[in-house]
Design a protein around this motif. Structure first.
Motif, PDB file in Angstrom:
ATOM      1  N   LYS A 166     -81.786 -32.818 -38.315  1.00 35.64           N
ATOM      2  CA  LYS A 166     -81.670 -32.912 -39.832  1.00 35.64           C
ATOM      3  C   LYS A 166     -83.327 -32.212 -40.115  1.00 35.64           C
ATOM      4  O   LYS A 166     -83.116 -31.629 -42.112  1.00 35.64           O
ATOM      5  CB  LYS A 166     -82.554 -34.761 -39.864  1.00 35.64           C
ATOM      6  N   ASN A 167     -84.177 -31.334 -39.173  1.00 30.48           N
ATOM      7  CA  ASN A 167     -84.907 -29.839 -39.615  1.00 30.48           C
ATOM      8  C   ASN A 167     -84.608 -28.777 -39.988  1.00 30.48           C
ATOM      9  O   ASN A 167     -85.565 -27.943 -40.182  1.00 30.48           O
ATOM     10  CB  ASN A 167     -86.299 -30.831 -39.359  1.00 30.48           C
ATOM     11  N   SER A 168     -83.272 -28.870 -39.222  1.00 30.27           N
ATOM     12  CA  SER A 168     -83.681 -26.886 -38.715  1.00 30.27           C
ATOM     13  C   SER A 168     -82.194 -26.843 -39.623  1.00 30.27           C
ATOM     14  O   SER A 168     -81.338 -27.851 -39.058  1.00 30.27           O
ATOM     15  CB  SER A 168     -83.624 -27.127 -37.318  1.00 30.27           C
ATOM     16  N   TYR A 169     -81.401 -25.536 -39.624  1.00 33.59           N
ATOM     17  CA  TYR A 169     -80.655 -24.657 -40.039  1.00 33.59           C
ATOM     18  C   TYR A 169     -80.553 -23.744 -40.218  1.00 33.59           C
ATOM     19  O   TYR A 169     -81.747 -22.956 -40.061  1.00 33.59           O
ATOM     20  CB  TYR A 169     -80.384 -25.855 -41.649  1.00 33.59           C
ATOM     21  N   TYR A 170     -79.470 -23.081 -40.060  1.00 30.77           N
ATOM     22  CA  TYR A 170     -79.591 -21.118 -40.932  1.00 30.77           C
ATOM     23  C   TYR A 170     -78.359 -21.701 -41.499  1.00 30.77           C
ATOM     24  O   TYR A 170     -77.355 -22.190 -41.640  1.00 30.77           O
ATOM     25  CB  TYR A 170     -79.510 -20.627 -39.292  1.00 30.77           C
ATOM     26  N   LYS A 171     -78.564 -20.365 -41.842  1.00 33.75           N
ATOM     27  CA  LYS A 171     -77.192 -19.481 -43.157  1.00 33.75           C
ATOM     28  C   LYS A 171     -77.838 -18.478 -43.073  1.00 33.75           C
ATOM     29  O   LYS A 171     -78.445 -17.411 -43.063  1.00 33.75           O
ATOM     30  CB  LYS A 171     -78.074 -20.200 -44.696  1.00 33.75           C
ATOM     31  N   LEU A 172     -76.032 -17.836 -43.004  1.00 33.90           N
ATOM     32  CA  LEU A 172     -76.284 -16.497 -43.001  1.00 33.90           C
ATOM     33  C   LEU A 172     -74.739 -15.068 -43.657  1.00 33.90           C
ATOM     34  O   LEU A 172     -74.311 -16.494 -43.745  1.00 33.90           O
ATOM     35  CB  LEU A 172     -75.711 -16.311 -41.700  1.00 33.90           C
TER      36      LEU A 172
END
Length: 272
Positions: A166-172
């Motif tokens: 819910k509160n953590s993510y990454y995009k590359l």
């Protein structure tokens, strides 16, 4: 037409460079054969290539993960002075990089690309033990001219970090180099085991330092609630650590044996 012309020019440049290397090596080979005690080896080498990404991360959460890819190729090695060698080879391998986050064992990997490398090396080999088998330790430095067979690729990935979806993510977003050609500098240490009939089993390790970026990736991530979004970079410059094994055979024996037969036939002729 422009694309075809560009393609032909690229092919011309790499063929010219490879031809230059082979001509230089052939010249050294011909010169060395005037010294009958100098040896020429040909063989196969294969192993693993551990690619090492370079990370710029102000949040100190990104960790590099060595990506393991195989390599296989051939090499021709010429002794140019006592225990001093020069070698030329051609190898094929795949290349990619990967990373992970702190406190998260999941690994993210980039797309693989295909490389053909042309290593040119100078090596010095020191005898450690004589007899059968004979042991030698070798040290080498060299240049690798490589052909990138998949220029211009791109890659995009996204996901969660750990279990906090819910509160953590990454995009590359990753962009591979448009250039087809690049260079590496390498240093190696290896062990030679000289078997019967001159066959050599070689085991070694080498580090390759890339001169140009093969891929650049921008990463945006948020680790958990209360953390700010962080912008980072992951670069792949073809930095690699290799571990290999090879088998080399002294092909100079072939023409020495032929020369010995010729001399014997001449001696027998004059004795008649």
């Amino acid at each position: 037409m422009a694309l075809n012309l560009s393609y032909l020019q690229e092919k011309y440049h790499i063929m010219r460079f490879v031809l230059f290397l082979f001509l230089q090596f052939f010249g050294i080979l011909c010169f060395s054969q005037s010294k009958v005690h100098l040896q020429t080896f040909a063989g196969l080498e294969g192993g693993i290539m551990l690619s090492i990404p370079r990370i710029e991360d102000s949040g100190n959460q990104l960790l590099s993960k060595w990506a393991n890819n195989g390599c296989l190729g051939f090499v021709v090695k010429q002794e140019i002075y006592s225990n001093l060698y020069i070698s030329l080879g051609a190898n094929t391998q795949k290349y990619n990089v990967s990373f992970r986050f702190k406190d998260d064992d999941a690994t993210t990997s980039f797309k693989k690309i295909n490389l053909i490398r042309f290593p040119l090396k100078v090596a010095y080999e020191i005898p450690l033990k004589f007899g059968v088998p004979e042991l030698q330790v070798g040290l080498s430095v060299g240049l690798n001219y490589y052909l990138n067979q998949n220029p211009g690729l791109s890659d995009s990935k996204s996901g969660f970090i750990g279990s906090d979806i819910k509160n953590s993510y990454y995009k590359l977003d990753s962009k591979y180099s448009d250039e087809k050609f690049g260079m590496q500098v390498d240093g190696a240490a290896y062990l030679n085991i000289l078997m019967a009939k001159g066959t050599v089993l070689t085991i070694g390790t080498a580090y390759y330092y890339g001169v140009k970026d093969l891929l650049t990736s921008s990463v945006i991530y948020k680790k958990a609630e209360g953390f700010q979004e962080i912008s980072s970079k992951i670069n792949g410059k073809a930095d690699m650590l290799s571990i290999w094994i090879g088998v080399h055979y002294p092909i100079s024996k072939w023409w020495r044996k032929r020369n010995a037969l010729d001399e014997t036939e001449q001696e027998n002729f004059f004795k008649r």
